[in-house]
Design an enzyme around this catalytic site. Structure first.
Site, PDB file in Angstrom:
ATOM      1  N   LYS A  10       0.746  -1.136   0.007  1.00 31.84           N
ATOM      2  CA  LYS A  10      -0.059   0.107   0.047  1.00 31.84           C
ATOM      3  C   LYS A  10       0.729   1.403  -0.067  1.00 31.84           C
ATOM      4  O   LYS A  10       0.637   2.068  -0.660  1.00 31.84           O
ATOM      5  CB  LYS A  10      -0.863  -0.144   1.225  1.00 31.84           C
ATOM      6  CG  LYS A  10      -1.776   1.363   1.505  1.00 31.84           C
ATOM      7  CD  LYS A  10      -2.706   1.738   0.354  1.00 31.84           C
ATOM      8  CE  LYS A  10      -3.113   3.083   0.597  1.00 31.84           C
ATOM      9  NZ  LYS A  10      -3.948   3.576  -0.490  1.00 31.84           N
ATOM     10  N   LYS A  26       1.904  11.380   5.027  1.00 31.28           N
ATOM     11  CA  LYS A  26       2.242  10.182   5.819  1.00 31.28           C
ATOM     12  C   LYS A  26       2.527   8.860   5.161  1.00 31.28           C
ATOM     13  O   LYS A  26       3.500   8.174   5.546  1.00 31.28           O
ATOM     14  CB  LYS A  26       0.677   9.817   6.930  1.00 31.28           C
ATOM     15  CG  LYS A  26       0.654   8.457   7.591  1.00 31.28           C
ATOM     16  CD  LYS A  26      -0.696   7.998   8.141  1.00 31.28           C
ATOM     17  CE  LYS A  26      -1.163   7.263   6.739  1.00 31.28           C
ATOM     18  NZ  LYS A  26      -2.506   6.504   7.231  1.00 31.28           N
TER      19      LYS A  26
HETATM   20  P1  NAD Z   1     -10.605  10.445   8.034  1.00 29.58           P
HETATM   21  O1  NAD Z   1      -9.830  11.274   8.840  1.00 29.58           O
HETATM   22  O2  NAD Z   1     -11.613  11.052   7.046  1.00 29.58           O
HETATM   23  O3  NAD Z   1     -11.505   9.298   8.832  1.00 29.58           O
HETATM   24  C1  NAD Z   1     -10.717   9.033  10.313  1.00 29.58           C
HETATM   25  C2  NAD Z   1     -11.694   8.575  11.166  1.00 29.58           C
HETATM   26  O4  NAD Z   1     -11.326   7.886  12.421  1.00 29.58           O
HETATM   27  C3  NAD Z   1     -12.464   9.851  11.706  1.00 29.58           C
HETATM   28  O5  NAD Z   1     -13.973   9.646  11.753  1.00 29.58           O
HETATM   29  C4  NAD Z   1     -12.110   9.933  13.218  1.00 29.58           C
HETATM   30  O6  NAD Z   1     -13.158  10.668  13.983  1.00 29.58           O
HETATM   31  C5  NAD Z   1     -11.863   8.635  13.650  1.00 29.58           C
HETATM   32  N1  NAD Z   1     -10.906   8.375  14.806  1.00 29.58           N
HETATM   33  C6  NAD Z   1      -9.883   9.044  15.184  1.00 29.58           C
HETATM   34  N2  NAD Z   1      -9.271   8.509  16.081  1.00 29.58           N
HETATM   35  C7  NAD Z   1     -10.079   7.705  16.634  1.00 29.58           C
HETATM   36  C8  NAD Z   1     -10.188   6.833  17.610  1.00 29.58           C
HETATM   37  N3  NAD Z   1      -9.131   6.847  18.703  1.00 29.58           N
HETATM   38  N4  NAD Z   1     -11.199   6.116  17.918  1.00 29.58           N
HETATM   39  C9  NAD Z   1     -12.199   6.159  17.174  1.00 29.58           C
HETATM   40  N5  NAD Z   1     -12.075   6.668  15.884  1.00 29.58           N
HETATM   41  C10 NAD Z   1     -11.299   7.760  15.913  1.00 29.58           C
HETATM   42  O7  NAD Z   1      -9.711   9.265   7.319  1.00 29.58           O
HETATM   43  P2  NAD Z   1      -9.993   8.752   5.885  1.00 29.58           P
HETATM   44  O8  NAD Z   1      -9.763   9.414   4.756  1.00 29.58           O
HETATM   45  O9  NAD Z   1     -11.201   7.946   5.924  1.00 29.58           O
HETATM   46  O10 NAD Z   1      -8.712   7.408   5.799  1.00 29.58           O
HETATM   47  C11 NAD Z   1      -8.724   6.499   6.821  1.00 29.58           C
HETATM   48  C12 NAD Z   1      -7.439   5.466   6.465  1.00 29.58           C
HETATM   49  O11 NAD Z   1      -7.860   5.086   5.229  1.00 29.58           O
HETATM   50  C13 NAD Z   1      -6.226   6.417   6.580  1.00 29.58           C
HETATM   51  O12 NAD Z   1      -5.028   5.311   7.222  1.00 29.58           O
HETATM   52  C14 NAD Z   1      -5.930   6.488   5.003  1.00 29.58           C
HETATM   53  O13 NAD Z   1      -4.739   6.544   5.115  1.00 29.58           O
HETATM   54  C15 NAD Z   1      -6.494   5.234   4.269  1.00 29.58           C
HETATM   55  N6  NAD Z   1      -7.140   5.635   3.077  1.00 29.58           N
HETATM   56  C16 NAD Z   1      -7.756   6.692   2.764  1.00 29.58           C
HETATM   57  C17 NAD Z   1      -8.219   6.806   1.426  1.00 29.58           C
HETATM   58  C18 NAD Z   1      -9.110   8.191   1.145  1.00 29.58           C
HETATM   59  O14 NAD Z   1      -9.248   8.359  -0.053  1.00 29.58           O
HETATM   60  N7  NAD Z   1      -9.574   8.872   2.125  1.00 29.58           N
HETATM   61  C19 NAD Z   1      -7.970   5.876   0.538  1.00 29.58           C
HETATM   62  C20 NAD Z   1      -7.026   4.729   0.860  1.00 29.58           C
HETATM   63  C21 NAD Z   1      -6.729   4.676   2.142  1.00 29.58           C
END
Ligand code: NAD
Length: 296
Positions: free
Chosen positions: A170, A239
């Site tokens: 990834k 990140k």
């Molecule tokens: P985001 O910031 O939109 O969502 C993260 C969520 O986690 C939030 O709702 C936040 O409130 C919650 N959170 C944070 N700390 C917490 C805790 N201690 N307990 C419970 N909930 C908690 O992030 P995202 O864009 O959804 O990305 C999530 C993961 O997926 C990341 O690791 C990112 O790198 C990966 N990712 C994202 C995408 C994308 O297009 N957004 C694509 C592939 C992978």
């Protein structure tokens, strides 16, 4: 099937919706209670803590900002480890640091608990459609057990190796994606400076060897339209690049091209703040070239 999800942001939230549409019983936990409410309204059940979620759902999916939050969610009081049992399977979908994933996997194994790493690619659009790419690290039997659930979320599902292997590929994928977006941005900005029309440039590139997901999707839909809202932040892209660069450093290998791209990403990140969409990198390139890559 029953699955609990922790992390209801851009990706996790869409996965909840998709699983509900597929008839899966879904439990949810997030620190942001507005997000929780939103998904309870469409049929998910609220858990009071990660442990509560793990007690009630055999599959637990973590879709969190980074591995340190995953670790805390696993090990803190009322964390996942308190609720998991030998029938539980943790499906860790955060984009994470592979070496820490290996440590977490070993820690769970010591307690007789199971985990796979299963990060995703394809962004919010593919999460909505259930057509994500999912890359899995972990034991074959756990992969097979997770597969019916993963098939609700993705259309390209790969078992790539042992614990941490999913997180390794990834980070490498995103390093390519980030570098391609930056390189396409520079080429497009130079073309505009030389008097070319951005739409016509993309038509040529997308029918030629310079084509990529950036030229095919991000430029027409996000840059030319000036939307810059794919739903993946600069924070998260930086990140991922840090993870990839650290892996290379650990192996003592040079990363000439990716290092240059990384500097550009860090520049954009330090200038504008990490909350911006990652496609905003193009705005910083535009600034350097004194042009705007805009559709008609
Ligand atoms: P985001 O910031 O939109 O969502 C993260 C969520 O986690 C939030 O709702 C936040 O409130 C919650 N959170 C944070 N700390 C917490 C805790 N201690 N307990 C419970 N909930 C908690 O992030 P995202 O864009 O959804 O990305 C999530 C993961 O997926 C990341 O690791 C990112 O790198 C990966 N990712 C994202 C995408 C994308 O297009 N957004 C694509 C592939 C992978």
């Amino acid at each position: 099937m029953k699955a609990g999800i922790i992390g209801l942001g851009n990706m996790g939230g869409r996965m909840v919706k998709r699983l509900l549409e597929q008839g899966v019983e879904v439990g949810v936990f997030d620190l942001n209670k507005d997000f929780v409410r939103k998904f309870v309204e469409i049929g998910a059940k609220e858990a009071t803590s990660p442990a509560d979620l793990a007690r009630n759902y055999p599959y637990v999916l973590t879709v969190l900002p980074n591995v340190f939050i995953v670790k805390e969610t696993l090990t803190s009081p009322e964390g996942l480890m308190e609720g998991m049992n030998s029938d539980s399977l943790l499906i860790e979908m955060t984009t994470s640091i592979p070496s820490v994933t290996k440590e977490l996997s070993a820690l769970l194994k010591e307690k007789g608990l199971k985990m796979i790493d299963a990060p995703v690619s394809g962004g919010v659009k593919k999460a909505e459609e259930g057509t994500l790419s999912i890359m899995v690290g972990g034991e074959e039997a756990d992969f097979e057990r997770a597969k019916p659930l993963l098939e609700c979320l993705g259309s390209n599902i790969f078992h790539v190796g042992e614990a941490g292997a999913g997180h390794t590929i990834k980070a490498l994928n995103n390093m390519i994606s980030a570098t391609t977006l930056a390189a396409t941005g520079e080429a497009m900005a130079l073309g505009v400076k030389l008097g070319l029309d951005p739409e016509k440039m993309l038509n040529v590139i997308n029918a030629s060897t310079g084509r990529s997901f950036s030229s095919d999707f991000k430029f027409p839909n996000q840059v030319l339209t000036r939307k810059f809202e794919v739903g993946f932040t600069l924070d998260l892209m930086v990140k991922d690049l840090k993870i990839a660069m650290a892996m290379a450093e650990e192996e003592k290998v040079p990363m000439f091209i990716s290092s240059a791209s990384f500097q550009l990403w860090k520049h954009a990140w330090s200038q504008g703040g990490g909350d911006q969409d990652h496609t905003a990198i193009v705005k910083y390139i535009e600034e350097m070239f004194s042009v705007e890559i805009k559709g008609s």
